[in-house]
Structures are given as structure tokens and as C-alpha cells.
Design an enzyme around this catalytic site. Structure first.
Site, PDB file in Angstrom:
ATOM      1  N   ASP A  29       9.959  90.661  55.253  1.00 47.42           N
ATOM      2  CA  ASP A  29       8.591  91.063  54.915  1.00 47.42           C
ATOM      3  C   ASP A  29       9.258  92.657  54.550  1.00 47.42           C
ATOM      4  O   ASP A  29       9.911  93.222  55.097  1.00 47.42           O
ATOM      5  CB  ASP A  29       7.741  91.554  56.213  1.00 47.42           C
ATOM      6  CG  ASP A  29       6.355  91.691  55.700  1.00 47.42           C
ATOM      7  OD1 ASP A  29       6.183  92.957  55.136  1.00 47.42           O
ATOM      8  OD2 ASP A  29       5.412  90.981  56.351  1.00 47.42           O
ATOM      9  N   ILE A  30       8.740  93.131  53.314  1.00 46.25           N
ATOM     10  CA  ILE A  30       8.859  94.199  52.626  1.00 46.25           C
ATOM     11  C   ILE A  30       8.156  95.432  53.257  1.00 46.25           C
ATOM     12  O   ILE A  30       8.159  96.580  53.086  1.00 46.25           O
ATOM     13  CB  ILE A  30       9.134  94.275  51.251  1.00 46.25           C
ATOM     14  CG1 ILE A  30       7.742  94.220  50.641  1.00 46.25           C
ATOM     15  CG2 ILE A  30       9.907  93.401  50.397  1.00 46.25           C
ATOM     16  CD1 ILE A  30       7.387  94.324  49.201  1.00 46.25           C
ATOM     17  N   GLN A  92      -6.356  87.588  57.676  1.00 50.90           N
ATOM     18  CA  GLN A  92      -5.288  86.937  56.523  1.00 50.90           C
ATOM     19  C   GLN A  92      -5.657  87.654  55.169  1.00 50.90           C
ATOM     20  O   GLN A  92      -6.591  87.769  54.729  1.00 50.90           O
ATOM     21  CB  GLN A  92      -5.487  85.538  56.372  1.00 50.90           C
ATOM     22  CG  GLN A  92      -4.551  85.111  55.390  1.00 50.90           C
ATOM     23  CD  GLN A  92      -4.764  83.320  55.357  1.00 50.90           C
ATOM     24  OE1 GLN A  92      -5.721  82.897  55.737  1.00 50.90           O
ATOM     25  NE2 GLN A  92      -4.095  82.737  54.681  1.00 50.90           N
ATOM     26  N   VAL A  93      -4.483  88.205  54.716  1.00 53.30           N
ATOM     27  CA  VAL A  93      -4.493  89.031  53.316  1.00 53.30           C
ATOM     28  C   VAL A  93      -4.235  88.063  52.186  1.00 53.30           C
ATOM     29  O   VAL A  93      -5.050  88.218  51.338  1.00 53.30           O
ATOM     30  CB  VAL A  93      -3.758  90.349  53.575  1.00 53.30           C
ATOM     31  CG1 VAL A  93      -3.856  91.098  52.204  1.00 53.30           C
ATOM     32  CG2 VAL A  93      -4.319  91.009  54.716  1.00 53.30           C
ATOM     33  N   HIS A  98       0.775  81.315  56.192  1.00 54.77           N
ATOM     34  CA  HIS A  98       2.374  82.101  56.295  1.00 54.77           C
ATOM     35  C   HIS A  98       2.651  82.556  58.060  1.00 54.77           C
ATOM     36  O   HIS A  98       1.382  82.417  58.478  1.00 54.77           O
ATOM     37  CB  HIS A  98       2.570  83.295  55.593  1.00 54.77           C
ATOM     38  CG  HIS A  98       1.731  84.383  55.657  1.00 54.77           C
ATOM     39  ND1 HIS A  98       0.481  84.160  54.795  1.00 54.77           N
ATOM     40  CD2 HIS A  98       1.538  85.643  55.930  1.00 54.77           C
ATOM     41  CE1 HIS A  98      -0.131  85.377  55.109  1.00 54.77           C
ATOM     42  NE2 HIS A  98       0.369  86.020  55.717  1.00 54.77           N
ATOM     43  N   HIS A 100       4.550  85.030  60.562  1.00 58.01           N
ATOM     44  CA  HIS A 100       5.205  86.230  60.451  1.00 58.01           C
ATOM     45  C   HIS A 100       6.081  85.981  61.766  1.00 58.01           C
ATOM     46  O   HIS A 100       5.497  85.777  62.944  1.00 58.01           O
ATOM     47  CB  HIS A 100       4.187  87.671  61.125  1.00 58.01           C
ATOM     48  CG  HIS A 100       3.344  87.791  59.901  1.00 58.01           C
ATOM     49  ND1 HIS A 100       3.549  88.964  58.985  1.00 58.01           N
ATOM     50  CD2 HIS A 100       2.256  87.436  59.350  1.00 58.01           C
ATOM     51  CE1 HIS A 100       2.809  89.014  57.976  1.00 58.01           C
ATOM     52  NE2 HIS A 100       1.873  88.198  58.188  1.00 58.01           N
TER      53      HIS A 100
END
Length: 136
Positions: A29-30, A92-93, A98, A100
């Protein structure tokens, strides 16, 4: 318009890839909550838990476990959060399923998964339990 995660899988958007097989892709994750925070996604687009094929979801979760063990070996966190959100109301974006993986350390101050424990209505809980069992 194709989703950002599909573009990452195709290599159209750069990522720090950690793992890839025929069904699953994992990358760092950035915008990490903590060091080691990564995302595990199915290669087949599915917006959420309700749309994904069971075999794809099981493949994702198997990789989540494997990567969680690797993170534990490398970073030695005190704990680990696994977060999988479904729909805007759940936070959720990105509309691509996904998971995390977030390493946690005591006192890291991140406040993930904290809520006040308030006893629920036992009759309501019992009724919902029966309705959900019947829906299986």
C-alpha cells in the site's frame, strides 16, 4: 473506465509487487497505515465479497495467510489487522475486492477496530441468528 487495481494487475500503473500467481496479486500500500501494509486482490475483477467467485476468494485468503506469516517473520509485529470492506457504507473506496494486511504494534496509536462495547438486545440477536441460518 477500468479500475485502478485492474490497471495495476496489467502493469499499466506501477506498484511494489510482493506476490503474483494465476489468481492473486499482492502489492504494498503506498499510503500505509504501518510499515508492511499491503493489499491482496483477485486478478479477476469483482467489486466486493458479494460478487467474487468462491474459488477466487479462497485463493485470495490463502495468499493473505501466507503473506501475513511472511510479514510476521520480517517485521515481528505484535499483531495483525486483516481488513476487507464491502460497499461505500463499509468504507470501501476502490471498487475491486481487496484485503488489507496491516501489521500492528502495541501503542502504535492507529485506532483501527476500536468501538465501544454496548450490550445488544438478546431477543433481536436471537431472531437475526435464526433468519440468517434459514438464509443459508
Amino acid at each position: 473506465m477500468e479500475c485502478i487495481f485492474c490497471k495495476i494487475i496489467k502493469g499499466e500503473v506501477p506498484s511494489f509487487k510482493v506476490y503474483e500467481d494465476e489468481k492473486v496479486f499482492a502489492f504494498m500500500d503506498i499510503n500505509p497505515i504501518n510499515d508492511g501494509h499491503m493489499l491482496v486482490i483477485p486478478k479477476t475483477h469483482a467489486e466486493n465479497l458479494f460478487e467474487i467467485e468462491e474459488s477466487d476468494f479462497l485463493a485470495v485468503m490463502s495468499v493473505v495467510r501466507r503473506l501475513s506469516l511472511a510479514i510476521r517473520r520480517v517485521l515481528g509485529p505484535d499483531g495483525m489487522n486483516l481488513m476487507q470492506l464491502n460497499g461505500e457504507a463499509a468504507g470501501q473506496v476502490v471498487p475491486h475486492l481487496h484485503v488489507h494486511i496491516v501489521p500492528r504494534w502495541g501503542g502504535d496509536g492507529k485506532g483501527i477496530c476500536e468501538w465501544e462495547l454496548v450490550p445488544g438486545d438478546r431477543d433481536k440477536i436471537k431472531g437475526l441468528s435464526k433468519r440468517i441460518q434459514e438464509a443459508l
